[in-house]
Design a protein around this motif. Structure first.
Motif, PDB file in Angstrom:
ATOM      1  N   MET A   1       0.843  -1.209   0.000  1.00  0.00           N
ATOM      2  CA  MET A   1       0.000   0.000   0.000  1.00  0.00           C
ATOM      3  C   MET A   1       0.878   1.259   0.000  1.00  0.00           C
ATOM      4  O   MET A   1       1.494   1.607   0.998  1.00  0.00           O
ATOM      5  CB  MET A   1      -0.861   0.022   1.272  1.00  0.00           C
ATOM      6  N   SER A   2       0.935   1.936  -1.122  1.00  0.00           N
ATOM      7  CA  SER A   2       1.674   3.198  -1.149  1.00  0.00           C
ATOM      8  C   SER A   2       0.678   4.359  -1.206  1.00  0.00           C
ATOM      9  O   SER A   2      -0.259   4.360  -2.009  1.00  0.00           O
ATOM     10  CB  SER A   2       2.620   3.188  -2.350  1.00  0.00           C
ATOM     11  N   VAL A   3       0.852   5.307  -0.337  1.00  0.00           N
ATOM     12  CA  VAL A   3      -0.102   6.409  -0.211  1.00  0.00           C
ATOM     13  C   VAL A   3       0.568   7.736  -0.575  1.00  0.00           C
ATOM     14  O   VAL A   3       1.712   7.981  -0.187  1.00  0.00           O
ATOM     15  CB  VAL A   3      -0.639   6.510   1.230  1.00  0.00           C
ATOM     16  N   ALA A   4      -0.132   8.559  -1.319  1.00  0.00           N
ATOM     17  CA  ALA A   4       0.344   9.916  -1.607  1.00  0.00           C
ATOM     18  C   ALA A   4      -0.537  10.922  -0.879  1.00  0.00           C
ATOM     19  O   ALA A   4      -1.748  10.738  -0.773  1.00  0.00           O
ATOM     20  CB  ALA A   4       0.289  10.178  -3.113  1.00  0.00           C
ATOM     21  N   ILE A   5       0.100  11.958  -0.376  1.00  0.00           N
ATOM     22  CA  ILE A   5      -0.641  13.071   0.220  1.00  0.00           C
ATOM     23  C   ILE A   5      -0.587  14.232  -0.768  1.00  0.00           C
ATOM     24  O   ILE A   5       0.484  14.559  -1.282  1.00  0.00           O
ATOM     25  CB  ILE A   5      -0.011  13.496   1.566  1.00  0.00           C
ATOM     26  N   LEU A   6      -1.738  14.816  -1.048  1.00  0.00           N
ATOM     27  CA  LEU A   6      -1.780  15.954  -1.968  1.00  0.00           C
ATOM     28  C   LEU A   6      -2.438  17.133  -1.255  1.00  0.00           C
ATOM     29  O   LEU A   6      -3.559  17.020  -0.757  1.00  0.00           O
ATOM     30  CB  LEU A   6      -2.585  15.585  -3.225  1.00  0.00           C
ATOM     31  N   CYS A   7      -1.723  18.248  -1.182  1.00  0.00           N
ATOM     32  CA  CYS A   7      -2.257  19.445  -0.542  1.00  0.00           C
ATOM     33  C   CYS A   7      -2.442  20.522  -1.598  1.00  0.00           C
ATOM     34  O   CYS A   7      -1.495  20.884  -2.288  1.00  0.00           O
ATOM     35  CB  CYS A   7      -1.313  19.934   0.549  1.00  0.00           C
ATOM     36  N   ILE A   8      -3.673  21.014  -1.734  1.00  0.00           N
ATOM     37  CA  ILE A   8      -3.990  21.972  -2.777  1.00  0.00           C
ATOM     38  C   ILE A   8      -4.227  23.346  -2.158  1.00  0.00           C
ATOM     39  O   ILE A   8      -5.024  23.484  -1.233  1.00  0.00           O
ATOM     40  CB  ILE A   8      -5.249  21.522  -3.554  1.00  0.00           C
ATOM     41  N   GLY A   9      -3.512  24.342  -2.656  1.00  0.00           N
ATOM     42  CA  GLY A   9      -3.757  25.689  -2.156  1.00  0.00           C
ATOM     43  C   GLY A   9      -2.622  26.627  -2.516  1.00  0.00           C
ATOM     44  O   GLY A   9      -1.465  26.366  -2.199  1.00  0.00           O
ATOM     45  N   THR A  10      -2.966  27.715  -3.189  1.00  0.00           N
ATOM     46  CA  THR A  10      -1.948  28.687  -3.571  1.00  0.00           C
ATOM     47  C   THR A  10      -1.329  29.335  -2.337  1.00  0.00           C
ATOM     48  O   THR A  10      -0.179  29.763  -2.375  1.00  0.00           O
ATOM     49  CB  THR A  10      -2.580  29.732  -4.511  1.00  0.00           C
ATOM     50  N   GLU A  11      -2.080  29.375  -1.220  1.00  0.00           N
ATOM     51  CA  GLU A  11      -1.490  29.917   0.018  1.00  0.00           C
ATOM     52  C   GLU A  11      -0.335  29.033   0.478  1.00  0.00           C
ATOM     53  O   GLU A  11       0.551  29.493   1.185  1.00  0.00           O
ATOM     54  CB  GLU A  11      -2.557  30.080   1.104  1.00  0.00           C
ATOM     55  N   LEU A  12      -0.338  27.761   0.059  1.00  0.00           N
ATOM     56  CA  LEU A  12       0.769  26.856   0.411  1.00  0.00           C
ATOM     57  C   LEU A  12       1.937  26.999  -0.569  1.00  0.00           C
ATOM     58  O   LEU A  12       3.087  27.075  -0.158  1.00  0.00           O
ATOM     59  CB  LEU A  12       0.282  25.404   0.417  1.00  0.00           C
ATOM     60  N   THR A  13       1.645  27.040  -1.871  1.00  0.00           N
ATOM     61  CA  THR A  13       2.750  27.157  -2.836  1.00  0.00           C
ATOM     62  C   THR A  13       3.376  28.546  -2.796  1.00  0.00           C
ATOM     63  O   THR A  13       4.496  28.732  -3.254  1.00  0.00           O
ATOM     64  CB  THR A  13       2.286  26.859  -4.280  1.00  0.00           C
ATOM     65  N   ARG A  14       2.643  29.509  -2.235  1.00  0.00           N
ATOM     66  CA  ARG A  14       3.248  30.830  -2.055  1.00  0.00           C
ATOM     67  C   ARG A  14       3.943  30.956  -0.704  1.00  0.00           C
ATOM     68  O   ARG A  14       4.496  31.991  -0.375  1.00  0.00           O
ATOM     69  CB  ARG A  14       2.177  31.917  -2.145  1.00  0.00           C
ATOM     70  N   GLY A  15       3.856  29.912   0.121  1.00  0.00           N
ATOM     71  CA  GLY A  15       4.520  29.956   1.419  1.00  0.00           C
ATOM     72  C   GLY A  15       3.831  30.857   2.419  1.00  0.00           C
ATOM     73  O   GLY A  15       4.448  31.296   3.385  1.00  0.00           O
ATOM     74  N   GLU A  16       2.548  31.133   2.201  1.00  0.00           N
ATOM     75  CA  GLU A  16       1.852  32.032   3.125  1.00  0.00           C
ATOM     76  C   GLU A  16       1.511  31.341   4.431  1.00  0.00           C
ATOM     77  O   GLU A  16       1.386  31.977   5.465  1.00  0.00           O
ATOM     78  CB  GLU A  16       0.585  32.591   2.465  1.00  0.00           C
ATOM     79  N   ILE A  17       1.311  30.036   4.369  1.00  0.00           N
ATOM     80  CA  ILE A  17       1.146  29.283   5.616  1.00  0.00           C
ATOM     81  C   ILE A  17       2.030  28.043   5.560  1.00  0.00           C
ATOM     82  O   ILE A  17       2.349  27.525   4.489  1.00  0.00           O
ATOM     83  CB  ILE A  17      -0.322  28.874   5.902  1.00  0.00           C
ATOM     84  N   VAL A  18       2.453  27.589   6.731  1.00  0.00           N
ATOM     85  CA  VAL A  18       3.251  26.369   6.838  1.00  0.00           C
ATOM     86  C   VAL A  18       2.298  25.192   6.732  1.00  0.00           C
ATOM     87  O   VAL A  18       1.210  25.202   7.315  1.00  0.00           O
ATOM     88  CB  VAL A  18       4.021  26.337   8.169  1.00  0.00           C
ATOM     89  N   ASN A  19       2.682  24.192   5.965  1.00  0.00           N
ATOM     90  CA  ASN A  19       1.807  23.062   5.719  1.00  0.00           C
ATOM     91  C   ASN A  19       1.874  22.055   6.865  1.00  0.00           C
ATOM     92  O   ASN A  19       2.577  21.053   6.795  1.00  0.00           O
ATOM     93  CB  ASN A  19       2.201  22.409   4.396  1.00  0.00           C
ATOM     94  N   THR A  20       1.107  22.317   7.911  1.00  0.00           N
ATOM     95  CA  THR A  20       1.087  21.389   9.041  1.00  0.00           C
ATOM     96  C   THR A  20       0.164  20.200   8.764  1.00  0.00           C
ATOM     97  O   THR A  20       0.336  19.142   9.364  1.00  0.00           O
ATOM     98  CB  THR A  20       0.610  22.089  10.332  1.00  0.00           C
ATOM     99  N   ASN A  21      -0.771  20.360   7.832  1.00  0.00           N
ATOM    100  CA  ASN A  21      -1.635  19.229   7.472  1.00  0.00           C
ATOM    101  C   ASN A  21      -0.809  18.059   6.961  1.00  0.00           C
ATOM    102  O   ASN A  21      -1.096  16.906   7.268  1.00  0.00           O
ATOM    103  CB  ASN A  21      -2.626  19.629   6.373  1.00  0.00           C
ATOM    104  N   ALA A  22       0.195  18.356   6.122  1.00  0.00           N
ATOM    105  CA  ALA A  22       0.971  17.282   5.503  1.00  0.00           C
ATOM    106  C   ALA A  22       1.660  16.433   6.559  1.00  0.00           C
ATOM    107  O   ALA A  22       1.611  15.197   6.511  1.00  0.00           O
ATOM    108  CB  ALA A  22       1.997  17.864   4.529  1.00  0.00           C
ATOM    109  N   SER A  23       2.302  17.068   7.536  1.00  0.00           N
ATOM    110  CA  SER A  23       3.017  16.270   8.540  1.00  0.00           C
ATOM    111  C   SER A  23       2.036  15.531   9.442  1.00  0.00           C
ATOM    112  O   SER A  23       2.273  14.381   9.814  1.00  0.00           O
ATOM    113  CB  SER A  23       3.972  17.142   9.352  1.00  0.00           C
ATOM    114  N   TRP A  24       0.908  16.178   9.759  1.00  0.00           N
ATOM    115  CA  TRP A  24      -0.081  15.500  10.591  1.00  0.00           C
ATOM    116  C   TRP A  24      -0.628  14.259   9.876  1.00  0.00           C
ATOM    117  O   TRP A  24      -0.744  13.175  10.458  1.00  0.00           O
ATOM    118  CB  TRP A  24      -1.234  16.450  10.948  1.00  0.00           C
TER     119      TRP A  24
END
Lengths: 411, 411
Positions: free
Chosen positions: B1-24
Motif C-alpha cells: 500500500m503506497s499512499v500519496a498526500i496531496l495538498c492543494i492551495g496557492t497559500e501553500l505554494t506561495r509559502g503564506e502558511i506552513v503546511n502542518t496538514n501534511a506532517s499530521w
C-alpha cells in the motif's frame, strides 16, 4: 519562470517534523517574483529521487531542492543527481579541505562518512556552506536550473540568500507588488463575496490567508515596470479596504491586531487592562506577543474562579449567586472592578462558557458576555461563538479586543 | 500500500502558511501502518490539479488530499476531480441542507458561494464534516482510492479520523501498536543520545515530534499479531521512560503538560495561582487550554506594569526601585503576593526579559526569574533562555510550570 521545490527526507514523509523549509523557500521565491507551481516531498529512496528529478526537470525552469546532503548512508541526493545526469561523482578537493578545516575548528575529527560530502556530480557548480559541513551544488537537469542545498534550516537559508537568490533573480522579468490587508470580524466567505470582481477590475490576484480568527487579504499585482505594479496593487487595495470598511480592516502589512489596537491607544494616550475568565490569560498573551505592549497594556486579572472575581475584582458574591458568573451583570462588575484594581483608562472583561462541557439550554457552550469600562461609560455585549473550546476562546479574545477598538474609535 | 498526500492551495505554494496538514497526515498514515512515498503541494490551478491527480492516481494505491473545498472562487478541487473522472458535478441536497442548518445555527445566512460546497462529482461518496461547512468526498481515481478533505486543520483531522482512517485501515495487514511518551526539559539531541540502541534492542521504531518546547517520543512496534505489537511497544516504552527519568517524562498519550500538572494538584488537593509579567497571560492560557482546569487553577494576575505589581500583588515600590522588576526579590514578592491575593495553596511568579529589546549586559534578553510560594516555603530560581521573544516566553512558561510540578512532587 516556473519553479519547483523538492524536499528530500524520510523524516518528512513520515511526518516526524513539519516542513518549514518548503514554506520559507516558497515565500522567498515568490518575493523574488517567481511562481512556485509545485512543492514535492519524497523519501530517501534512490528510485523515487531519480524519477522525481527527471520529471520536475522536464516540467520546470528551475528546481530548488533541500535535504540528503549529510554524511549518513541515507543521504544520497548527490549520487542520485549524478545518476540522472549520467555523469560520475567527483571529489572536490577545495570543499574537502574546507569541511576538514571547519570540523577541526569545532574540535571534531573528520569521519570517513564526511568525505563524501565533498563529492559532486561532474560539471556541477559547488555552493559553499558557511553554516555547516555540507556544501550544496547547482546543475542543469533537463531544462531546469537546479539547486541542491542541505535540509538544516539555517544552513539552507544562508545558502539560498548568498547563492541561489542571486542566480535566480536576473531571470525574473515581471515586476511584482503586494499589499497585505488585515481583517477581523467577517467570515472568509463574506470577505470573498464583498471582493467579487476586484481581480478582473484591477488585473490583480487576491489571496486569502486565514490565521484564525483573522483573515489577511493579499493583493498581488504583476506588471512590466515596478511603479505600474505598485500603483495597481495600491488602487486595488484601496478598493478592498473601502468594500470591507474600517470596522473590519484594522491594518496593512505586518501589523497584528494587538499592535493596531495598541497604536490607537497610544495615539489617544490611553491605558488598557483586562479581566479574563473563560479566556484564562489568552487576551493578555495576545496583547504581549510582540514587544512594545508596555506602552499601553498595564496588566490583567485572570479570575477563573469566582473567589478571585470577588477577591481581586470586587465582584459581589450576591451578584455571582443571583446571575451566575456568565452574565451581563458579572461582566459589567468585572470590567468596572478591573478598571479600578489595575488603574487603567479602559478595562475589558470576558466571561463565558468555552466548553466542551458546562453549557445548558439557557447558557449554551459558546455564550460569552463582554463589558468595556471607561471613566465615562460601562457597556456590555453578549455573543455566541461556534466551534471548539480553542475556537471559542480565540474568537472571544478577538471579539473582546474588537469591542475595545470600537470603543476607542468612538471616543 | 503506497499512499500519496496531496495538498492543494496557492497559500501553500506561495509559502503564506506552513503546511502542518501534511506532517499530521503523514504521521497519522504511518501510525495506521501505511507508507507515505510522496507529499505534493500544488497551487489552485485547474490544469495542474488535474494533471497531478492523474499521475498520482496511476502510481499509488491511495491519495489523501486536502484543500480547495471552500466557498471561494479559487476552491476548485471538486470540479477538477469531476473533470479527471469525466463526470458532472451534482448537487447533494442532504449536504446542502446540513450546510444551511449549520450556518443558521450560528446566526449566519447562507451566501450563494456556500451552495457549491454541496456539489460533488457524480458517484462520489460524501464524507460529512462535523466541524465546518465543507463536506469531503471519496472517489476512485485510476487505481487510487482517493479522499478529499477541507484544508482547515480541525475539520480535516476530524474527517480523517471519522471517515478516512476507518476506510484505509482494513487494507493494512500488519498489526501496529504505538506508545507516546511526553517529555519536557531535555533538548532533542540529548533525548536521542539517551535512547540510542532502543530501536535495535526491541525491534521498534522511535519517532520524535517536537511541539516546542515539548518533545514527544513515539514508540512504534509492527508485528504479525496485535498482542505481540502491544507488548513490544510497551516494553520499549518502559525502557524509554526509565532512561529519561520522571523529571523529564510527564505523561503518556494525549495528555498535555497542564493536564498532567493539574492531575497531580487535584490528587494532592492543592490549588494554583500565577503572577505573570513577561509571559503576559501565557501561563494562564496554557493551564486553561483544555477543560477541567477549574479543579485546580483559581486564577492569576498579569502584572505587566510595575504599578500593577504594586496594586494587585502588593510588591513594594522600593523593592522594584532597588532591584528592578526582573530580579529574584521581585519574583519572590510577586509569588508571595499572588498566593495571598488569589487565595491559593501554590503561587508561581515569572518576571523576565522576553526581548527583542530591553536587555542589558547585566540582565540580558532571555533572563527570567521565577518564584514558587507555598504556605511553608518561598523558593526562587533564575534561568536564561535562548531564542526569539516567542521562544523565551514559551520556555519560561513551561519552565515555571515545571518548577511547580517539582515542588508538588517534593511535598
Amino acid at each position: 519562470m516556473s519553479v519547483a521545490i523538492l524536499c528530500i527526507g524520510t523524516e518528512l514523509t513520515r511526518g516526524e517534523i513539519v516542513n518549514t523549509n518548503a514554506s520559507w523557500l516558497a515565500e522567498s521565491l515568490v518575493a523574488l517574483g517567481l511562481e512556485v507551481t509545485a512543492i514535492e516531498t519524497i523519501a530517501d529512496d534512490r528510485e523515487i529521487i531519480a524519477r522525481t528529478l527527471g520529471r520536475l526537470g522536464a516540467a520546470h525552469d528551475a528546481i530548488v531542492c533541500t535535504g540528503g546532503l549529510g554524511p549518513t548512508t541515507d543521504d544520497i541526493t548527490s549520487e542520485c543527481v549524478a545518476a540522472v545526469l549520467g555523469v560520475p561523482l567527483e571529489r572536490d578537493e577545495t570543499s574537502l579541505a574546507e569541511i576538514r578545516e571547519r570540523m577541526s575548528r569545532f574540535g571534531r575529527t573528520m569521519a570517513a562518512s564526511n568525505e563524501k560530502q565533498a563529492d559532486f556530480p561532474r560539471g556541477a557548480r559547488v555552493l559553499p556552506n558557511r553554516k555547516g559541513t555540507a556544501p550544496g551544488f547547482s546543475a542543469k537537469i533537463a531544462r531546469a536550473l537546479s539547486f541542491f542545498m542541505p535540509g538544516v534550516p539555517r544552513e539552507m537559508k544562508t545558502m539560498f540568500q548568498e547563492h541561489v537568490a542571486p542566480a535566480l533573480s536576473p531571470l525574473v522579468r515581471d515586476a511584482l507588488a503586494q499589499v497585505r490587508v488585515k481583517t477581523f470580524g467577517l467570515p472568509e466567505s463574506s470577505v470573498n463575496d464583498r471582493l467579487a470582481g476586484i481581480e478582473q477590475q484591477y488585473d490583480v490576484t487576491l489571496g486569502y490567508r486565514a490565521h484564525f480568527p483573522e483573515i489577511e487579504v493579499k493583493v498581488l499585482a504583476r506588471r512590466d515596470a515596478p511603479p505600474d505594479a505598485r500603483d495597481a496593487a495600491r488602487r486595488a487595495a484601496d478598493d478592498v479596504i473601502a468594500r470591507l470598511g474600517p470596522d473590519v480592516v484594522y491594518a496593512e502589512g505586518d501589523v497584528t491586531f494587538a499592535e493596531a489596537l495598541g497604536a490607537l491607544l497610544v495615539e489617544r494616550d490611553l491605558t488598557l487592562g483586562v479581566a479574563e475568565s473563560c479566556t484564562g490569560g489568552l487576551v493578555g498573551n495576545i496583547l504581549t506577543e510582540r514587544g512594545g505592549a508596555s506602552a499601553f497594556f498595564l496588566g490583567g486579572v485572570v479570575s477563573y474562579a469566582n473567589s478571585v472575581k470577588t477577591a481581586a475584582l470586587g465582584v459581589a458574591p450576591e451578584l455571582l449567586a443571583r446571575h451566575g458568573a456568565v452574565s451581563a451583570e458579572v461582566a459589567r462588575a468585572m470590567a468596572d472592578g478591573a478598571r479600578r484594581a489595575l488603574g487603567v483608562d479602559i478595562a475589558l472583561s470576558i466571561t463565558g462558557i468555552a466548553g466542551p462541557s458546562g453549557g445548558s439550554a439557557d447558557k449554551p457552550v459558546g455564550l460569552v458576555h463582554f463589558a468595556v469600562a471607561t471613566e465615562r461609560a460601562l457597556d456590555d455585549r453578549q455573543m455566541v461563538f461556534p466551534g471548539s473550546r480553542e475556537q471559542v476562546r480565540r474568537l472571544a479574545a478577538f471579539a473582546g479586543l474588537s469591542l475595545v477598538r470600537a470603543t476607542v474609535r468612538g471616543l
